[in-house]
Design an enzyme around this catalytic site. Structure first.
Site, mmCIF file in Angstrom:
data_model
loop_
_atom_site.group_PDB
_atom_site.id
_atom_site.type_symbol
_atom_site.label_atom_id
_atom_site.label_comp_id
_atom_site.label_asym_id
_atom_site.label_seq_id
_atom_site.Cartn_x
_atom_site.Cartn_y
_atom_site.Cartn_z
ATOM 1 N N ASP A 15 34.714 34.127 59.732
ATOM 2 C CA ASP A 15 35.332 32.831 59.515
ATOM 3 C C ASP A 15 35.498 32.530 58.210
ATOM 4 O OD1 ASP A 15 36.222 30.207 60.791
ATOM 5 O OD2 ASP A 15 34.462 29.316 59.773
ATOM 6 N N SER A 16 36.522 31.576 57.915
ATOM 7 C CA SER A 16 36.694 31.103 56.552
ATOM 8 C C SER A 16 35.468 30.310 55.962
ATOM 9 C CB SER A 16 37.790 29.953 56.513
ATOM 10 O OG SER A 16 37.617 29.008 57.366
ATOM 11 N N TYR A 47 41.014 28.008 54.869
ATOM 12 C CA TYR A 47 42.169 28.975 54.980
ATOM 13 C C TYR A 47 43.329 28.174 55.658
ATOM 14 C CZ TYR A 47 39.613 33.293 54.781
ATOM 15 O OH TYR A 47 38.768 34.598 54.601
ATOM 16 N N GLY A 48 43.437 27.073 56.026
ATOM 17 C CA GLY A 48 44.418 26.331 56.920
ATOM 18 C C GLY A 48 45.489 26.158 56.013
ATOM 19 N N CYS A 78 37.955 32.244 63.474
ATOM 20 C CA CYS A 78 38.650 31.189 62.530
ATOM 21 C C CYS A 78 39.811 31.253 63.248
ATOM 22 C CB CYS A 78 38.899 32.191 61.255
ATOM 23 S SG CYS A 78 39.976 30.937 60.145
ATOM 24 N N ASN A 79 40.436 30.003 63.716
ATOM 25 C CA ASN A 79 41.564 29.768 64.547
ATOM 26 C C ASN A 79 42.846 30.121 63.455
ATOM 27 O OD1 ASN A 79 41.410 28.061 67.154
ATOM 28 N ND2 ASN A 79 39.626 27.880 65.962
ATOM 29 N N THR A 80 42.590 29.803 62.265
ATOM 30 C CA THR A 80 43.794 30.134 61.338
ATOM 31 C C THR A 80 44.185 31.489 61.203
ATOM 32 O OG1 THR A 80 43.460 28.242 59.998
ATOM 33 C CG2 THR A 80 44.883 29.662 58.916
ATOM 34 N N GLU A 157 32.192 21.554 55.992
ATOM 35 C CA GLU A 157 31.711 22.416 54.932
ATOM 36 C C GLU A 157 30.713 21.567 53.978
ATOM 37 O OE1 GLU A 157 31.932 25.763 54.184
ATOM 38 O OE2 GLU A 157 32.924 25.969 55.917
ATOM 39 N N CYS A 190 39.884 24.628 65.849
ATOM 40 C CA CYS A 190 39.188 25.060 64.697
ATOM 41 C C CYS A 190 37.618 25.119 64.852
ATOM 42 C CB CYS A 190 39.529 24.179 63.309
ATOM 43 S SG CYS A 190 38.681 24.790 62.005
ATOM 44 N N THR A 191 37.024 26.214 64.475
ATOM 45 C CA THR A 191 35.587 26.678 65.005
ATOM 46 C C THR A 191 34.712 25.514 63.997
ATOM 47 O OG1 THR A 191 35.871 28.353 63.205
ATOM 48 C CG2 THR A 191 35.829 28.934 65.591
ATOM 49 N N HIS A 192 35.378 24.737 63.047
ATOM 50 C CA HIS A 192 34.406 23.676 62.406
ATOM 51 C C HIS A 192 34.379 22.508 63.304
ATOM 52 C CE1 HIS A 192 35.321 26.050 58.812
ATOM 53 N NE2 HIS A 192 34.632 25.580 58.066
#
Length: 277
Positions: A15-16, A47-48, A78-80, A157, A190-192
C-alpha cells in the site's frame, strides 16, 4: 493439484502507507495458514495526487522488493495503485496479482436497493472512473456518484481518525453530495478509509451500507490461491516469522499506529530504502 512448494511461500501485500493494514488484517483473519510480507510506502504517501506514470514506477519498485521474498501472489492493497498501475503490472508478472477495486465494486452493485451508489477515494482513483465502469457493467441503469476526499489519507497517516470536531467537519464537507444524491451504498474506495468508518457512518446514517473492500479482497485472494493450487493447508511452523512488516520510512510510526488500530501485534518491522529496487 496443490503445488506444495509454492503453497508455503508468502503473499506480498503493498500500500502507499498504513491503510493497507486493513487488507492485511482481513487476510490474517480469513487465511490464517498463509504467510505474508507487507510493505507500506510511508516515505512517499499519498499516491492519490501523483501521476499515473509515478504510481506505476513506485508499484514496480515495490513488486521487485516483494519478489526478493519469493512471494507466490501479490495483493495491491491500494486503490490508487489498483486503478492506475494494476493493468500494466499484471502483464509483466509471472505470479497472480489482484487489486482491491473489483471486489468492492461487485459487492456494491449486488447490495444497492435503490440503484444509487457512492464512491469516495483519492483523486487518482476517482479520476480513473474504474469503479463506475465496473458497476455500470453490472447494471447500466445504476446512478454512481464519485467524490475525491484528498484529506482523508493524511488524517489517517497522522493518526487523526478518531471522532473529533475536525474530522467530523471534513467528513461532512466531503459527504454532503452523497446525502444529496440519496445513495444507499457507499464504497470506501481507499484502504485508509475504513479507519474513518465510525465518522463516515455517523455522517451518512444507518440506512447507508458502507462497503469495505478489504473483506472482499481477502475472500477473492483465498479463492484465487485455491484455484491456482497454491493455498497453504497447514500453519507455518515458525509463527514468529509468519508475518513480515516493512515500510519505507518511520518504523516507529508504524508501531504506534498498529498498537492503536491494528488487531494483531506488529514487531521487528523493517525499514526499506525502496529507491534501491
Amino acid at each position: 493439484m496443490q503445488d506444495i512448494g509454492r503453497a508455503q511461500a508468502p503473499i506480498g501485500v503493498f500500500d502507499s502507507g498504513v491503510g493497507g493494514l486493513t487488507v492485511a488484517a482481513e487476510i490474517m483473519r480469513q487465511l490464517p495458514n498463509e504467510r505474508m510480507v507487507y510493505f507500506g510506502d510511508t516515505a512517499r504517501v499519498p499516491y492519490g495526487s501523483k501521476s499515473k506514470d509515478t504510481v506505476i514506477r513506485f508499484s514496480r519498485q515495490i513488486i521487485r522488493y516483494l519478489k526478493t521474498w519469493n512471494v507466490k501472489a501479490i495483493v495491491v492493497a491500494c486503490n490508487t495503485a489498483s486503478a492506475l498501475a494494476l493493468p500494466e503490472i499484471q502483464k509483466e508478472l509471472d505470479i497472480p496479482i489482484i487489486g482491491v477495486i473489483e471486489p468492492g465494486a461487485m459487492v456494491a452493485a449486488a447490495s444497492t436497493k435503490n440503484g444509487k451508489i457512492g464512491i469516495i477515494g483519492t483523486e487518482g482513483t476517482i479520476n480513473s472512473h474504474i469503479h463506475t465502469r465496473l458497476i455500470k457493467e453490472q447494471n447500466s441503469s445504476f446512478e454512481v456518484t464519485e467524490k475525491a476526499c484528498p484529506l482523508f489519507v493524511p488524517l489517517v497517516e497522522e493518526g487523526l481518525f478518531l471522532d473529533t470536531p475536525v474530522v467530523d467537519t471534513i467528513a461532512g464537507h466531503y459527504l454532503d453530495i452523497m446525502k444529496e444524491k440519496d445513495v444507499d451504498t457507499l464504497i470506501l474506495g481507499c484502504t485508509h478509509y475504513p479507519f474513518l468508518r465510525e465518522t463516515i457512518g455517523k455522517v451518512m446514517g444507518d440506512r447507508v451500507r458502507l462497503v469495505n473492500p478489504a473483506y472482499e479482497t481477502a475472500r477473492a485472494l483465498g479463492n484465487l490461491l485455491k484455484e491456482q493450487g497454491i493455498a497453504s493447508e497447514e500453519s507455518p511452523h515458525d509463527k514468529e516469522k509468519q508475518y513480515i512488516f516493512s515500510v519505507s520510512d518511520e518504523v516507529q510510526k508504524l508501531y504506534q499506529f498498529a498498537k492503536n488500530r491494528f488487531p494483531f501485534p506488529v514487531e521487528n518491522a523493517l525499514q526499506i530504502n525502496i529507491e534501491e529496487y
